[in-house]
Design a protein around this motif. Sequence first.
Motif, PDB file in Angstrom:
ATOM      1  N   MET A   1     -45.719 -43.137 -12.288  1.00  0.00           N
ATOM      2  CA  MET A   1     -45.986 -42.521 -10.932  1.00  0.00           C
ATOM      3  C   MET A   1     -46.781 -41.209 -11.287  1.00  0.00           C
ATOM      4  SD  MET A   1     -43.390 -41.208  -7.748  1.00  0.00           S
ATOM      5  CE  MET A   1     -42.791 -42.916  -7.847  1.00  0.00           C
ATOM      6  N   SER A   2     -47.738 -41.048 -10.461  1.00  0.00           N
ATOM      7  CA  SER A   2     -48.882 -39.927 -10.773  1.00  0.00           C
ATOM      8  C   SER A   2     -48.105 -38.614 -10.098  1.00  0.00           C
ATOM      9  CB  SER A   2     -50.092 -40.318 -10.218  1.00  0.00           C
ATOM     10  OG  SER A   2     -50.244 -40.220  -8.654  1.00  0.00           O
ATOM     11  N   VAL A   3     -48.803 -37.559 -10.323  1.00  0.00           N
ATOM     12  CA  VAL A   3     -48.271 -36.324  -9.879  1.00  0.00           C
ATOM     13  C   VAL A   3     -48.493 -36.467  -8.327  1.00  0.00           C
ATOM     14  CG1 VAL A   3     -48.693 -33.704  -9.981  1.00  0.00           C
ATOM     15  CG2 VAL A   3     -48.628 -35.109 -11.983  1.00  0.00           C
ATOM     16  N   ILE A   4     -49.813 -36.695  -7.936  1.00  0.00           N
ATOM     17  CA  ILE A   4     -49.905 -36.894  -6.519  1.00  0.00           C
ATOM     18  C   ILE A   4     -49.119 -37.678  -5.439  1.00  0.00           C
ATOM     19  CG2 ILE A   4     -51.689 -37.786  -4.793  1.00  0.00           C
ATOM     20  CD1 ILE A   4     -53.811 -36.874  -7.136  1.00  0.00           C
ATOM     21  N   GLU A   5     -48.581 -38.816  -6.295  1.00  0.00           N
ATOM     22  CA  GLU A   5     -47.640 -39.818  -5.615  1.00  0.00           C
ATOM     23  C   GLU A   5     -46.224 -39.055  -5.584  1.00  0.00           C
ATOM     24  OE1 GLU A   5     -48.153 -43.412  -8.212  1.00  0.00           O
ATOM     25  OE2 GLU A   5     -49.399 -44.190  -6.608  1.00  0.00           O
ATOM     26  N   GLN A   6     -45.774 -38.329  -6.742  1.00  0.00           N
ATOM     27  CA  GLN A   6     -44.551 -37.561  -6.742  1.00  0.00           C
ATOM     28  C   GLN A   6     -44.600 -36.561  -5.442  1.00  0.00           C
ATOM     29  OE1 GLN A   6     -44.225 -36.325 -10.726  1.00  0.00           O
ATOM     30  NE2 GLN A   6     -43.296 -38.160 -11.372  1.00  0.00           N
ATOM     31  N   ALA A   7     -45.779 -35.630  -5.470  1.00  0.00           N
ATOM     32  CA  ALA A   7     -45.920 -34.869  -4.353  1.00  0.00           C
ATOM     33  C   ALA A   7     -45.534 -35.445  -2.991  1.00  0.00           C
ATOM     34  CB  ALA A   7     -47.265 -33.993  -4.481  1.00  0.00           C
ATOM     35  N   ARG A   8     -46.443 -36.509  -2.740  1.00  0.00           N
ATOM     36  CA  ARG A   8     -46.308 -37.149  -1.663  1.00  0.00           C
ATOM     37  C   ARG A   8     -44.867 -37.743  -1.075  1.00  0.00           C
ATOM     38  NH1 ARG A   8     -51.318 -40.899  -2.519  1.00  0.00           N
ATOM     39  NH2 ARG A   8     -52.877 -39.480  -1.321  1.00  0.00           N
ATOM     40  N   MET A   9     -44.238 -38.009  -2.237  1.00  0.00           N
ATOM     41  CA  MET A   9     -42.802 -38.447  -1.822  1.00  0.00           C
ATOM     42  C   MET A   9     -42.014 -37.333  -1.634  1.00  0.00           C
ATOM     43  SD  MET A   9     -41.939 -41.536  -4.604  1.00  0.00           S
ATOM     44  CE  MET A   9     -40.691 -41.819  -4.343  1.00  0.00           C
ATOM     45  N   ALA A  10     -42.174 -36.170  -2.352  1.00  0.00           N
ATOM     46  CA  ALA A  10     -41.352 -35.136  -2.332  1.00  0.00           C
ATOM     47  C   ALA A  10     -41.616 -34.448  -0.857  1.00  0.00           C
ATOM     48  CB  ALA A  10     -41.536 -33.883  -3.447  1.00  0.00           C
ATOM     49  N   TYR A  11     -42.880 -34.127  -0.450  1.00  0.00           N
ATOM     50  CA  TYR A  11     -43.199 -33.430   0.558  1.00  0.00           C
ATOM     51  C   TYR A  11     -43.594 -34.336   1.852  1.00  0.00           C
ATOM     52  CZ  TYR A  11     -43.027 -29.531  -2.553  1.00  0.00           C
ATOM     53  OH  TYR A  11     -42.524 -28.544  -3.415  1.00  0.00           O
ATOM     54  N   GLY A  12     -43.679 -35.440   1.722  1.00  0.00           N
ATOM     55  CA  GLY A  12     -44.087 -36.579   2.874  1.00  0.00           C
ATOM     56  C   GLY A  12     -42.913 -36.303   3.724  1.00  0.00           C
ATOM     57  N   PRO A  13     -43.065 -37.085   4.855  1.00  0.00           N
ATOM     58  CA  PRO A  13     -41.998 -37.170   5.982  1.00  0.00           C
ATOM     59  C   PRO A  13     -40.970 -37.928   5.595  1.00  0.00           C
ATOM     60  CG  PRO A  13     -43.916 -38.603   6.624  1.00  0.00           C
ATOM     61  CD  PRO A  13     -44.267 -37.883   5.233  1.00  0.00           C
ATOM     62  N   ALA A  14     -39.453 -37.669   5.853  1.00  0.00           N
ATOM     63  CA  ALA A  14     -38.364 -38.276   5.527  1.00  0.00           C
ATOM     64  C   ALA A  14     -38.660 -39.796   6.003  1.00  0.00           C
ATOM     65  CB  ALA A  14     -37.178 -37.518   6.228  1.00  0.00           C
ATOM     66  N   ALA A  15     -37.843 -40.461   5.187  1.00  0.00           N
ATOM     67  CA  ALA A  15     -37.917 -42.021   5.410  1.00  0.00           C
ATOM     68  C   ALA A  15     -37.114 -42.031   6.690  1.00  0.00           C
ATOM     69  CB  ALA A  15     -37.655 -42.877   4.154  1.00  0.00           C
ATOM     70  N   ALA A  16     -35.855 -41.681   6.679  1.00  0.00           N
ATOM     71  CA  ALA A  16     -34.708 -41.723   7.554  1.00  0.00           C
ATOM     72  C   ALA A  16     -35.105 -40.664   8.734  1.00  0.00           C
ATOM     73  CB  ALA A  16     -33.478 -41.937   6.992  1.00  0.00           C
ATOM     74  N   ILE A  17     -34.866 -41.240   9.854  1.00  0.00           N
ATOM     75  CA  ILE A  17     -35.132 -40.431  11.065  1.00  0.00           C
ATOM     76  C   ILE A  17     -33.498 -40.030  11.723  1.00  0.00           C
ATOM     77  CG2 ILE A  17     -35.900 -39.841  13.423  1.00  0.00           C
ATOM     78  CD1 ILE A  17     -38.506 -41.506  12.584  1.00  0.00           C
ATOM     79  N   ILE A  18     -33.267 -38.886  11.854  1.00  0.00           N
ATOM     80  CA  ILE A  18     -31.830 -38.594  12.212  1.00  0.00           C
ATOM     81  C   ILE A  18     -31.927 -38.665  13.855  1.00  0.00           C
ATOM     82  CG2 ILE A  18     -29.994 -37.228  12.303  1.00  0.00           C
ATOM     83  CD1 ILE A  18     -30.346 -36.422   9.461  1.00  0.00           C
ATOM     84  N   ARG A  19     -31.157 -39.499  14.619  1.00  0.00           N
ATOM     85  CA  ARG A  19     -31.251 -39.500  16.001  1.00  0.00           C
ATOM     86  C   ARG A  19     -29.931 -38.959  16.474  1.00  0.00           C
ATOM     87  NH1 ARG A  19     -35.802 -42.072  17.534  1.00  0.00           N
ATOM     88  NH2 ARG A  19     -36.733 -43.721  16.172  1.00  0.00           N
ATOM     89  N   THR A  20     -29.779 -38.289  17.620  1.00  0.00           N
ATOM     90  CA  THR A  20     -28.726 -38.137  18.327  1.00  0.00           C
ATOM     91  C   THR A  20     -28.358 -39.495  19.166  1.00  0.00           C
ATOM     92  OG1 THR A  20     -29.921 -37.568  20.480  1.00  0.00           O
ATOM     93  CG2 THR A  20     -29.289 -35.709  18.836  1.00  0.00           C
ATOM     94  N   PRO A  21     -26.935 -39.662  19.572  1.00  0.00           N
ATOM     95  CA  PRO A  21     -26.652 -40.819  20.384  1.00  0.00           C
ATOM     96  C   PRO A  21     -27.615 -40.982  21.474  1.00  0.00           C
ATOM     97  CG  PRO A  21     -24.689 -39.865  19.564  1.00  0.00           C
ATOM     98  CD  PRO A  21     -25.872 -38.769  19.170  1.00  0.00           C
ATOM     99  N   ARG A  22     -27.729 -39.877  22.397  1.00  0.00           N
ATOM    100  CA  ARG A  22     -28.465 -39.948  23.570  1.00  0.00           C
ATOM    101  C   ARG A  22     -30.169 -40.180  23.042  1.00  0.00           C
ATOM    102  NH1 ARG A  22     -26.750 -35.995  27.899  1.00  0.00           N
ATOM    103  NH2 ARG A  22     -28.955 -36.249  28.910  1.00  0.00           N
ATOM    104  N   ALA A  23     -30.708 -39.943  22.124  1.00  0.00           N
ATOM    105  CA  ALA A  23     -31.952 -40.416  21.934  1.00  0.00           C
ATOM    106  C   ALA A  23     -31.794 -41.844  21.462  1.00  0.00           C
ATOM    107  CB  ALA A  23     -32.474 -39.591  20.624  1.00  0.00           C
ATOM    108  N   THR A  24     -30.918 -42.333  20.896  1.00  0.00           N
ATOM    109  CA  THR A  24     -30.957 -43.709  20.434  1.00  0.00           C
ATOM    110  C   THR A  24     -30.596 -44.456  21.702  1.00  0.00           C
ATOM    111  OG1 THR A  24     -29.759 -43.227  18.224  1.00  0.00           O
ATOM    112  CG2 THR A  24     -29.392 -45.555  19.136  1.00  0.00           C
ATOM    113  N   GLU A  25     -29.711 -44.030  22.557  1.00  0.00           N
ATOM    114  CA  GLU A  25     -29.702 -44.737  23.965  1.00  0.00           C
ATOM    115  C   GLU A  25     -30.961 -44.750  24.701  1.00  0.00           C
ATOM    116  OE1 GLU A  25     -26.569 -42.674  25.867  1.00  0.00           O
ATOM    117  OE2 GLU A  25     -25.043 -44.083  24.825  1.00  0.00           O
TER     118      GLU A  25
END
Length: 123
Positions: A1-25
Amino acid sequence: MSVIEQARMAYGPAAAIIRTPRATEHQVFSQITAQLRHAIGSGNHRDLVDALHANRKLWTTLAVDVADDENDLPRDLRARIFYLAEFTQHHTGKVLRQQADAEVLIDINRAVMAGLSGQEAKA
């Protein structure tokens, strides 16, 4: 894995979005309401039946949830949600028998979404 790919993974958007129950509803209501709107617009009876079924399942789930004595919502709000669930069930039957329009179901869902997002429903 290149340094650029590592940087994207480290500083890119989180894969899992945390939602409140209201947001999920809100998201579930939004998806089902969009499905209803599409089905009405398409004129395809099968799409309408599927959308009505999804909406009915959502409201049945809500009715069961608010009927539970351990539900933390205020009693008055629980009663209003239960009433809307009953109305939705009854009105869906009328729509399926071609005795009523499905638009009112969309209006109810939109009002609930506005409440979930802390806004007043649009008339």
